[in-house]
Write a protein that holds these residues in place. Structure first.
Motif, mmCIF file in Angstrom:
data_model
loop_
_atom_site.group_PDB
_atom_site.id
_atom_site.type_symbol
_atom_site.label_atom_id
_atom_site.label_comp_id
_atom_site.label_asym_id
_atom_site.label_seq_id
_atom_site.Cartn_x
_atom_site.Cartn_y
_atom_site.Cartn_z
ATOM 1 N N LEU A 161 -15.374 -28.110 26.350
ATOM 2 C CA LEU A 161 -15.527 -28.659 25.003
ATOM 3 C C LEU A 161 -16.752 -27.972 24.406
ATOM 4 N N GLY A 162 -16.683 -27.650 23.131
ATOM 5 C CA GLY A 162 -17.804 -26.955 22.511
ATOM 6 C C GLY A 162 -17.596 -25.441 22.475
ATOM 7 N N TRP A 163 -16.578 -24.958 23.156
ATOM 8 C CA TRP A 163 -16.286 -23.517 23.082
ATOM 9 C C TRP A 163 -15.102 -23.298 22.132
ATOM 10 N N ASP A 164 -15.077 -24.078 21.068
ATOM 11 C CA ASP A 164 -13.940 -24.061 20.131
ATOM 12 C C ASP A 164 -13.660 -22.672 19.573
ATOM 13 N N PHE A 165 -14.711 -21.838 19.503
ATOM 14 C CA PHE A 165 -14.538 -20.505 18.905
ATOM 15 C C PHE A 165 -13.504 -19.666 19.656
ATOM 16 N N LEU A 166 -13.194 -20.049 20.884
ATOM 17 C CA LEU A 166 -12.208 -19.271 21.642
ATOM 18 C C LEU A 166 -10.781 -19.792 21.480
ATOM 19 N N ILE A 167 -10.633 -20.965 20.878
ATOM 20 C CA ILE A 167 -9.297 -21.567 20.794
ATOM 21 C C ILE A 167 -8.323 -20.678 20.022
ATOM 22 N N ASP A 168 -8.670 -20.301 18.793
ATOM 23 C CA ASP A 168 -7.748 -19.497 17.982
ATOM 24 C C ASP A 168 -7.469 -18.128 18.605
ATOM 25 N N PRO A 169 -8.525 -17.384 19.027
ATOM 26 C CA PRO A 169 -8.234 -16.078 19.646
ATOM 27 C C PRO A 169 -7.309 -16.200 20.862
ATOM 28 N N LEU A 170 -7.550 -17.191 21.709
ATOM 29 C CA LEU A 170 -6.686 -17.342 22.893
ATOM 30 C C LEU A 170 -5.254 -17.671 22.472
ATOM 31 N N ALA A 171 -5.128 -18.607 21.508
ATOM 32 C CA ALA A 171 -3.784 -19.011 21.079
ATOM 33 C C ALA A 171 -3.042 -17.835 20.443
ATOM 34 N N MET A 172 -3.754 -17.038 19.651
ATOM 35 C CA MET A 172 -3.105 -15.885 19.000
ATOM 36 C C MET A 172 -2.634 -14.875 20.034
ATOM 37 N N ILE A 173 -3.486 -14.576 20.992
ATOM 38 C CA ILE A 173 -3.105 -13.584 22.008
ATOM 39 C C ILE A 173 -1.951 -14.109 22.867
ATOM 40 N N PHE A 174 -2.041 -15.371 23.254
ATOM 41 C CA PHE A 174 -0.967 -15.927 24.094
ATOM 42 C C PHE A 174 0.370 -15.983 23.349
ATOM 43 N N SER A 175 0.317 -16.050 22.013
ATOM 44 C CA SER A 175 1.586 -16.108 21.278
ATOM 45 C C SER A 175 2.350 -14.790 21.410
ATOM 46 N N TYR A 176 1.678 -13.732 21.890
ATOM 47 C CA TYR A 176 2.357 -12.447 22.114
ATOM 48 C C TYR A 176 2.740 -12.222 23.567
ATOM 49 N N LEU A 177 2.466 -13.203 24.395
ATOM 50 C CA LEU A 177 2.801 -13.063 25.828
ATOM 51 C C LEU A 177 4.160 -13.708 26.093
ATOM 52 N N PRO A 178 4.774 -13.397 27.227
ATOM 53 C CA PRO A 178 6.059 -14.042 27.526
ATOM 54 C C PRO A 178 5.925 -15.564 27.545
ATOM 55 N N ARG A 179 6.989 -16.226 27.128
ATOM 56 C CA ARG A 179 7.020 -17.678 27.032
ATOM 57 C C ARG A 179 6.453 -18.407 28.252
ATOM 58 N N ASN A 226 2.566 -4.013 30.375
ATOM 59 C CA ASN A 226 3.403 -4.388 29.230
ATOM 60 C C ASN A 226 2.548 -4.458 27.982
ATOM 61 N N SER A 227 3.134 -4.120 26.841
ATOM 62 C CA SER A 227 2.354 -4.272 25.617
ATOM 63 C C SER A 227 3.232 -4.623 24.436
ATOM 64 N N GLN A 228 2.578 -5.218 23.456
ATOM 65 C CA GLN A 228 3.293 -5.725 22.292
ATOM 66 C C GLN A 228 2.367 -5.584 21.094
ATOM 67 N N MET A 229 2.895 -5.070 20.002
ATOM 68 C CA MET A 229 2.070 -4.881 18.823
ATOM 69 C C MET A 229 1.824 -6.221 18.134
ATOM 70 N N MET A 230 0.583 -6.434 17.663
ATOM 71 C CA MET A 230 0.296 -7.673 16.930
ATOM 72 C C MET A 230 0.339 -7.366 15.436
ATOM 73 N N THR A 231 0.853 -8.285 14.652
ATOM 74 C CA THR A 231 0.917 -8.008 13.204
ATOM 75 C C THR A 231 -0.498 -7.822 12.672
ATOM 76 N N LYS A 232 -0.612 -6.964 11.686
ATOM 77 C CA LYS A 232 -1.929 -6.609 11.153
ATOM 78 C C LYS A 232 -2.666 -7.855 10.648
#
Ligand SMILES: [Zn+2]
Length: 337
Positions: free
Chosen positions: A126-144, A70-76
């Motif tokens: 804890l301390g791997w905060d740099f992955l929080i935003d990328p993970l959250a952004m990618i998951f926002s394109y996955l099924p609920r 499955n794939s979904q386009m992410m906004t630019k």
């Protein structure tokens, strides 16, 4: 486990390369709550777009890959934010393995500047905060439905570790480990009273599973399932959100060998499907009666009151009773009424 699946990753990769995908990042949920989900953040050059791709490997058919990938386009805007964030990222590969955890591994690979690998068990450290935003952004394109994984992955940040760890197999030697490893002091104190007060009324081991009834304000059902030599899945149907006094009392009873077998009954009525869910082999565990009902234990770990009589016929026969044949006698009385 990873090696066994490698061929599948290669095939998915080949398929996506043919479609013009370049991998920027991948997330593999490796046996996470029993799920195996492969997620990618790809750049598709010929379209100048970024896409989130996901594959549920538990339901995957290589011969019809196009139906399962499955794939979904992410906004630019969002995609560029993600790319910028990870391109600037200077963290080297890092690993945080936890021997107490079976499965629930998350493997993140990034291909910005140079390939990097971030692997952890169950919770983003804890301390791997740099992955929080990328993970959250990618998951926002996955099924609920996949939000549950993200919520659990962020468990340490939400201080909900204990809540998530409960209901999972925990590394604990039922016969020898120190109770303080899992139980709070006041739970130990209360549980000890339950044990010494003889509140563990039934306790039996069948195959790799201990099932017990602890008498409280109502009967509580405790199930301890040994999922490996070192890990146990512990469960109680009371409301306490983690390792409770009932579980404590049961472990004490196991250590003191205070076993007391359940009654076993067989359903002999005709509505077989009604009770399919409470079967353990061809019998049901029973811990007593309440009026005209037998108190049975379901295989999912629930207490299930079942009518003894159906259309004036007794629909149970006792196949294991106590020394006084109490249950058989009771059923006779009910029949005669
Ligand atoms: Zn409990």
């Amino acid at each position: 486990m990873f090696r066994k699946k490698k061929a599948i990753f290669d095939k998915i990769n080949d398929y996506l390369i043919k479609k013009g995908h370049e991998m920027c990042m991948s997330i593999y949920l490796n046996n996470y709550n029993g799920n195996n989900i492969y997620i990618r953040f790809d750049y598709v050059k010929k379209m100048s777009v970024y896409k989130v791709v996901w594959v549920d490997l538990n339901f995957f058919n290589e011969s019809r890959m196009e139906d399962y990938i499955n794939s979904q386009m992410m906004t630019k805007f969002l995609a560029m934010k993600l790319v910028n964030k990870l391109t600037k990222e200077e963290h080297e590969s890092c690993y945080d393995f936890n021997d107490d955890i079976i499965g629930d591994r998350v493997e993140v690979l990034t291909y910005f500047n140079e390939p990097r690998e971030y692997v952890f068990d169950r919770f983003l450290p804890l301390g791997w905060d740099f992955l929080i935003d990328p993970l959250a952004m990618i998951f926002s394109y996955l099924p609920r439905g996949m939000e549950v994984f993200l919520n659990e992955i962020f468990g340490k940040y939400d201080q909900l570790e204990e809540r998530y760890n409960y209901l999972k197999p925990v590394k604990f030697d039922l016969l020898h480990d120190d109770f303080n490893k899992l139980f709070k002091a006041q739970i130990i104190e209360r549980g000890e009273k339950y044990f010494t007060g003889g509140k563990v009324s039934f306790l039996e081991k069948i195959e790799n599973k201990y099932t017990a009834i602890v008498d409280g304000t109502v009967p509580y059902l405790v199930v301890l399932e040994c999922v490996s030599d070192s890990h146990v899945l512990m469960w109680c149907n009371c409301k306490y959100p983690t390792f409770c006094k009932h579980i404590y009392a049961v472990i004490r009873a196991i250590r003191e060998k205070k076993f007391n077998n359940f009654y076993k009954v067989r359903y002999i009525g005709s509505a077989q499907t009604l009770l399919d869910k409470v079967t353990v082999g061809n019998f049901y565990l029973c811990f007593g009666v309440e009026g005209d009902k037998l108190l049975l234990v379901t295989s999912e770990g629930n207490i299930f009151p079942a009518n003894i009589m159906h259309k004036n016929k007794c629909v149970f026969e006792v196949i294991e009773d106590d020394d006084e044949c109490s249950l058989s006698k009771y059923l006779e009385e009910v029949k005669e009424k």
